[in-house]
Design a protein around this motif. Structure first.
Motif, PDB file in Angstrom:
ATOM      1  N   ALA A  15      -4.511  -6.752  17.262  1.00  0.00           N
ATOM      2  CA  ALA A  15      -5.057  -5.625  16.364  1.00  0.00           C
ATOM      3  C   ALA A  15      -3.897  -4.453  16.297  1.00  0.00           C
ATOM      4  N   TYR A  18      -1.811  -4.313  13.387  1.00  0.00           N
ATOM      5  CA  TYR A  18      -2.212  -3.952  12.034  1.00  0.00           C
ATOM      6  C   TYR A  18      -2.288  -2.420  12.086  1.00  0.00           C
ATOM      7  N   GLY A  25      -6.343  -0.826  13.775  1.00  0.00           N
ATOM      8  CA  GLY A  25      -6.107  -2.186  13.608  1.00  0.00           C
ATOM      9  C   GLY A  25      -7.218  -3.128  12.997  1.00  0.00           C
TER      10      GLY A  25
END
Length: 68
Positions: A15, A18, A25
């Motif tokens: 996560a 991102y 994320g």
């Protein structure tokens, strides 16, 4: 509102790639999945992924409640 949940280290690392935080994320991943759905591009089983996410979240919530 925020919640404290336990997640696996590898899920956190995924996560964080991102976004700058876990929450960011997850939001970015959700937006990307939504974008793919709108385009009709499906290289994965969306329902299976959704079931896995819901199951993981449910397990963590149940564990937190019973530890309570």
């Amino acid at each position: 509102m925020s919640r404290v949940v336990r997640i696996a280290d590898d899920a956190y690392d995924c996560a964080i790639r991102y976004g700058s935080s876990l929450s960011e994320g997850i939001r970015v991943m959700d937006a990307l999945i939504h974008e793919l759905r709108l385009k009709g591009d499906t290289v994965f089983d969306q329902k299976a992924i959704e079931r896995m996410i819901r199951s993981a979240v449910r397990d963590e919530i149940e564990a937190a409640v019973y530890r309570g």
